[in-house]
Scaffold this active site. Structure first.
Site, PDB file in Angstrom:
ATOM      1  N   ASP A  31     112.613  71.445  79.737  1.00 13.56           N
ATOM      2  CA  ASP A  31     113.606  70.369  79.849  1.00 13.56           C
ATOM      3  C   ASP A  31     114.888  70.916  80.438  1.00 13.56           C
ATOM      4  O   ASP A  31     115.536  71.764  79.824  1.00 13.56           O
ATOM      5  CB  ASP A  31     113.897  69.798  78.456  1.00 13.56           C
ATOM      6  CG  ASP A  31     112.749  68.956  77.942  1.00 13.56           C
ATOM      7  OD1 ASP A  31     112.378  67.993  78.630  1.00 13.56           O
ATOM      8  OD2 ASP A  31     112.233  69.272  76.852  1.00 13.56           O
ATOM      9  N   HIS A  62     110.833  69.351  83.746  1.00 13.96           N
ATOM     10  CA  HIS A  62     111.411  68.004  83.632  1.00 13.96           C
ATOM     11  C   HIS A  62     112.899  68.087  83.946  1.00 13.96           C
ATOM     12  O   HIS A  62     113.685  68.562  83.133  1.00 13.96           O
ATOM     13  CB  HIS A  62     111.146  67.513  82.188  1.00 13.96           C
ATOM     14  CG  HIS A  62     111.737  66.177  81.879  1.00 13.96           C
ATOM     15  ND1 HIS A  62     111.825  65.698  80.587  1.00 13.96           N
ATOM     16  CD2 HIS A  62     112.264  65.218  82.679  1.00 13.96           C
ATOM     17  CE1 HIS A  62     112.388  64.494  80.605  1.00 13.96           C
ATOM     18  NE2 HIS A  62     112.659  64.186  81.861  1.00 13.96           N
ATOM     19  N   ASP A 171     106.768  61.500  76.721  1.00 17.81           N
ATOM     20  CA  ASP A 171     107.690  62.548  76.259  1.00 17.81           C
ATOM     21  C   ASP A 171     108.674  61.997  75.229  1.00 17.81           C
ATOM     22  O   ASP A 171     109.495  61.142  75.547  1.00 17.81           O
ATOM     23  CB  ASP A 171     108.453  63.076  77.488  1.00 17.81           C
ATOM     24  CG  ASP A 171     109.340  64.267  77.172  1.00 17.81           C
ATOM     25  OD1 ASP A 171     109.339  64.751  76.031  1.00 17.81           O
ATOM     26  OD2 ASP A 171     110.048  64.715  78.111  1.00 17.81           O
TER      27      ASP A 171
HETATM   28  C1  DX5 Z   1     114.011  64.922  75.459  1.00 14.83           C
HETATM   29  C2  DX5 Z   1     113.074  65.901  76.096  1.00 14.83           C
HETATM   30  C3  DX5 Z   1     111.790  66.120  75.353  1.00 14.83           C
HETATM   31  C4  DX5 Z   1     111.940  66.653  73.976  1.00 14.83           C
HETATM   32  C5  DX5 Z   1     110.693  66.405  73.185  1.00 14.83           C
HETATM   33  O1  DX5 Z   1     115.078  64.715  76.329  1.00 14.83           O
HETATM   34  O2  DX5 Z   1     112.715  65.457  77.395  1.00 14.83           O
HETATM   35  O3  DX5 Z   1     110.907  66.925  76.115  1.00 14.83           O
HETATM   36  O4  DX5 Z   1     112.266  68.009  73.927  1.00 14.83           O
HETATM   37  O5  DX5 Z   1     110.934  66.804  71.889  1.00 14.83           O
HETATM   38  P1  DX5 Z   1     110.349  66.051  70.623  1.00 14.83           P
HETATM   39  O6  DX5 Z   1     108.857  66.207  70.688  1.00 14.83           O
HETATM   40  O7  DX5 Z   1     110.976  66.776  69.503  1.00 14.83           O
HETATM   41  O8  DX5 Z   1     110.776  64.608  70.698  1.00 14.83           O
HETATM   42 ZN    ZN Z   2     111.110  66.482  78.569  1.00 14.99          ZN
END
Ligand code: DX5
Ligand code: ZN
Length: 213
Positions: A31, A62, A171
């Site tokens: 991320d 991402h 996600d």
């Molecule tokens: C949020 C991110 C996600 C996040 C997912 O902005 O894009 O990838 O880290 O984490 P969890 O599974 O904890 O929601």
């Molecule tokens: Zn993400």
């Protein structure tokens, strides 16, 4: 089988990555936040490039950033399978999608909870993956937004109707229960952060997400 992409947003020290390297899952989800598109800032490009050298799974990057072009230019492409950019940040600039593909990387488009999935249908021929955000982008550990399921179904129908190979990834807020609902709705890939990283046994947590196939 549903692909699992593990977000190392909240824990990305070398030991955690080494431990995850030994397990059975499909991608490391990185991320990237620039402090503009989302409030938080994290992973400078240099850190991503360093991570890409030690991972033993392909990266699913991402980009939650506004200046997409410079990130694409500066990422070292080793080990990257997907670069996903945000529909709300790319300003309809199809050249950015093409630029990713020209580098031999698969191209993803991410959609915030507020954005109608129909708006992206005209782009489906140009992308390999749609990342449906089931939480507001910016933080891990949030609660899954249930209306995301309708989006997945709507998108799956369109992909099937047009006989496309575009993958649907989801996600945010993925756990055993929401994973099941997403898979039933048509998800091909699940991004998971806190559910796996907080578990005592990472592999058991990963398996519990895939057991619904
Ligand atoms: C949020 C991110 C996600 C996040 C997912 O902005 O894009 O990838 O880290 O984490 P969890 O599974 O904890 O929601
Ligand atoms: Zn993400």
């Amino acid at each position: 089988m549903t692909k699992i992409s593990i977000s190392i947003l909240t824990k990305n020290d070398n030991n955690t990555i080494e431990e995850l390297n030994k397990l059975d899952f499909d991608y490391f989800h990185i991320d990237v936040m620039d402090g503009y598109f989302v409030k938080e800032t994290n992973f400078p490009v240099s850190k991503i490039n360093q991570i890409s050298n030690i991972v033993k799974k392909p990266l699913d990057v991402h980009l939650m950033v506004t200046d997409i072009d410079s990130y694409i230019d500066n990422l070292s492409l080793s080990n990257i399978e997907y670069i996903t950019i945000h529909y709300e940040a790319f300003n309809g600039n199809i050249e950015l999608l093409k630029k990713i593909k020209k580098k031999g990387i698969k191209c993803g488009l991410s959609v915030k909870p507020i954005t109608s999935i129909k708006e992206t249908f005209y782009l489906l021929d140009n992308i390999d993956l749609i990342l449906i955000m089931s939480v507001e982008p910016g933080y891990g550990g949030q609660k899954f937004i249930p209306s995301s399921l309708e989006k997945i179904k709507e998108l799956k129908e369109e992909i099937n109707r047009r006989n496309l190979t575009t993958i649907i990834s989801v996600d945010g807020g993925i756990n055993e229960d929401t994973a099941k609902l997403c898979i039933e709705s048509g998800a091909d890939m699940l991004v998971t952060g806190s559910y796996v990283i907080k578990a005592d046994n990472y592999q058991n947590a990963i398996n519990s997400l895939r057991n619904h196939n």
